[in-house]
Design an enzyme around this catalytic site. Structure first.
Site, PDB file in Angstrom:
ATOM      1  N   ASP A 160      16.788  11.382   7.474  1.00 37.49           N
ATOM      2  CA  ASP A 160      18.040  11.265   7.352  1.00 37.49           C
ATOM      3  C   ASP A 160      18.693  12.373   8.343  1.00 37.49           C
ATOM      4  O   ASP A 160      19.470  12.127   9.112  1.00 37.49           O
ATOM      5  CB  ASP A 160      18.409  11.948   6.051  1.00 37.49           C
ATOM      6  CG  ASP A 160      18.367  10.773   5.156  1.00 37.49           C
ATOM      7  OD1 ASP A 160      17.913   9.514   5.448  1.00 37.49           O
ATOM      8  OD2 ASP A 160      18.468  10.781   3.874  1.00 37.49           O
ATOM      9  N   THR A 162      24.999   8.173   2.404  1.00 33.33           N
ATOM     10  CA  THR A 162      24.774   6.958   1.473  1.00 33.33           C
ATOM     11  C   THR A 162      25.223   7.132   0.154  1.00 33.33           C
ATOM     12  O   THR A 162      25.966   6.141  -0.609  1.00 33.33           O
ATOM     13  CB  THR A 162      23.269   6.534   1.664  1.00 33.33           C
ATOM     14  OG1 THR A 162      22.389   7.589   1.066  1.00 33.33           O
ATOM     15  CG2 THR A 162      22.796   6.137   2.969  1.00 33.33           C
ATOM     16  N   THR A 163      25.106   8.283  -0.385  1.00 33.29           N
ATOM     17  CA  THR A 163      25.567   8.695  -1.987  1.00 33.29           C
ATOM     18  C   THR A 163      26.947   8.713  -1.792  1.00 33.29           C
ATOM     19  O   THR A 163      27.816   8.292  -2.668  1.00 33.29           O
ATOM     20  CB  THR A 163      24.945   9.904  -2.469  1.00 33.29           C
ATOM     21  OG1 THR A 163      23.491   9.741  -2.393  1.00 33.29           O
ATOM     22  CG2 THR A 163      25.061   9.995  -3.756  1.00 33.29           C
TER      23      THR A 163
END
Length: 548
Positions: A408, A116-117
């Site tokens: 995650d 996501t980052t």
């Protein structure tokens, strides 16, 4: 004469468009706002780059954490995290382009679970490079066309870099490396070996399924992160009723969602007119008899364990105890849904037709102690994939972040089981894709080549940011990494433990999911192109209510 007529046509068209532009300002509502051309594009760039810079410092194994504090709630709830999706989900942005970055981060989290980052940072770096090209008078459509060519080349190179193991033991080792790489940037960094093993063992129990409902994560404050463990079966954070058996073997389980609290009249919730209090007693007796018949119908299903979504009051609980049935009340809705799936049962609300009810089953239901709390464990479930990961930690903030980290890893591993290919991590894949784009750019005529070179620079910015976050000299490390790839060391990557470049990063166990890396590449390129093509931002006026 022809040139004179052409000049007159141009002047007339300019006057016409200026009139149309002035009219456009009066067509919209007075409260509506319009930003055009360069102003709109710059507003989009600034917003998107600001969001990327917000999460940029969390990237990599030595990324920093953020404290998210809720300003609206009374208790000022805080979260400590470096998960990009959690940060962006918590930040309320007004800029339209910034919202696009938040959305692609959410999509990455939903689809893959990790990266996501990376997707937000890569999109921000692409827009940073696009800003320089537009200042150099390169048209946005030309930039977008060059990016599309570069993304295609990068995708082909990424597929060449991907590989998969066919041996079960080698595949398990690759899954462990992917899990450890994912957890390296999380709070559980120093316990990544243990958490990676927990995640891989849990995912392999699913036997190829991607249904994470069979994996329950239970948080229990106390102890340390290293005390977390994987328990076979399903653990429910509830207590057994008073006077009921604490251990049931070869359990036949009925999972229900039905009211079991009508053993007394709710005087404050109803209006009853009677001649005397004895009549009230008669009504209460009728209610108790009705509840007793309901409990008897439930027990006639031949069960020895009853789990209800709603409360079970004292009187039905007493009847269950007399019949030797373990009754568990107020199991939350998520727990009931998951229990039904794990036990092979169906949730029922009526009990007149036992032949239509599907009962669940397991080998053993017993009470266990975790920390200082008694919990109920279901062992030997019909769904052999079921398991529970019990997380221990010093505080609720640590447990919440550990749960996010583990989620995650679980999501990435389930995708890895479906798409078994992996790619080297440590910036290796990005530099390799950037090199492929750089080699092809000179063969492309026109200004598209400039856009392709900018795309390659944006890819190389990822390992540079990872090195910066570790406190190392990013220019030195990225230059050495590029030189290593130029000499044929296509597996070269960054060693963030020692701040060095290693010729084969896979020997360090740094490995990432191919699907995650591909999704980051394509999502960031598409989102950056979408923002780049914007030339007007129109903020519509809110509709006014007519109170007359």
């Amino acid at each position: 004469p022809v040139s004179r007529r052409r000049g007159e046509v141009r002047r007339k068209s300019k006057r016409l468009w200026s009139v149309v532009g002035d009219m456009g300002d009066h067509i919209l509502n007075d409260e509506a706002e319009v930003e055009k051309g360069e102003n709109a594009r710059m507003a989009s760039f600034v917003g998107a780059i600001a969001v990327a810079d917000l999460v940029k410092s969390t990237l990599g194994p030595k990324g920093m954490d953020k404290i998210l504090q809720s300003a609206g709630s009374r208790d000022k709830k805080i979260e400590v995290t470096n998960d990009g999706a959690t940060i962006l989900r918590s930040v309320h942005v007004e800029n339209a382009a910034a919202k696009i970055l938040v959305e692609i981060a959410k999509t990455q989290d939903d689809e893959i679970g990790d990266g996501t980052t990376s997707v937000a940072v890569l999109c921000g770096e692409l827009l940073r490079e696009a800003e320089k090209l537009i200042d150099a008078r390169v048209h946005p459509q030309t930039v977008a066309a060059g990016w599309r060519l570069a993304a295609k080349i990068a995708k082909e190179e990424l597929e060449k870099a991907a590989g998969a193991s066919t041996e079960p033991e080698a595949f398990r080792n690759e899954l462990l490396e992917v899990a450890k790489t994912t957890l390296s940037s999380k709070l559980v960094l120093f316990e990544k070996e243990r958490f990676a093993t927990l995640a891989v063992d849990a995912v392999l129990r699913l036997r190829g399924s991607d249904n994470l409902d069979y994996i329950q994560v239970l948080k229990k404050p106390g102890g340390a992160l290293k005390d977390s463990f994987l328990a076979e079966g399903f653990i429910l954070d509830k207590k057994v009723g008073v006077g009921q058996p604490k251990r049931v073997e070869r359990a036949k389980i009925l999972v229900a969602n039905t009211p079991m609290d009508t053993d007394k009249i709710k005087i404050y919730g109803a209006r009853v007119k009677v001649e005397s209090l004895s009549k009230v007693a008669e009504i209460e007796l009728a209610e108790k008899e009705k509840m007793a018949r309901k409990v008897e119908r439930i027990c006639d299903h031949g069960i020895n364990v009853f789990i209800n979504r709603q409360l079970i009051y004292n009187y039905p609980e007493e009847i269950f105890a007399r019949r030797g049935v373990m009754a568990i009340e107020h199991a939350d809705f998520e727990g009931v849904e998951r229990l039904a799936a794990v036990l092979g049962a169906e949730i029922c609300s009526t009990f007149e037709r036992p032949d239509l009810v599907t009962l669940g089953g397991c080998d053993l239901v017993d009470e266990v102690m975790i920390g200082e709390d008694p919990l109920i464990r279901f062992s030997g479930c019909r769904s052999g994939e079921a398991c529970t990961i019990v997380l221990r930690g010093a505080s609720s903030h640590v447990l919440d972040e550990a749960e996010r980290s583990l989620h995650d890893a679980l999501c990435v591993l389930t995708r890895c089981v479906a798409e078994t290919r992996t790619v080297p991590g440590g910036g290796c894949a990005e530099v390799r894709m950037a090199r492929a784009v750089d080699l092809e750019a000179p063969n492309i005529p026109g200004k598209k080549a400039l856009a392709m070179e900018a795309f390659a620079r944006a890819l190389r910015a990822i390992p540079a940011i990872i090195a910066d976050n570790g406190g190392y000299d990013s220019s030195e490390l990225v230059s050495r990494l590029r030189a290593a790839h130029a000499t044929g060391a296509v597996l070269a990557g960054l060693d963030m433990t020692n701040g060095d470049v290693v010729p084969d990063v896979t020997k360090l166990g740094v490995r990432e999911s191919f699907k995650s890396k591909l999704h980051v590449l394509l999502s960031a390129a598409e989102a950056a192109e979408m923002i780049l093509r914007v030339d007007d931002i129109i903020k519509c006026a809110p509709r006014k209510r007519d109170y007359e």
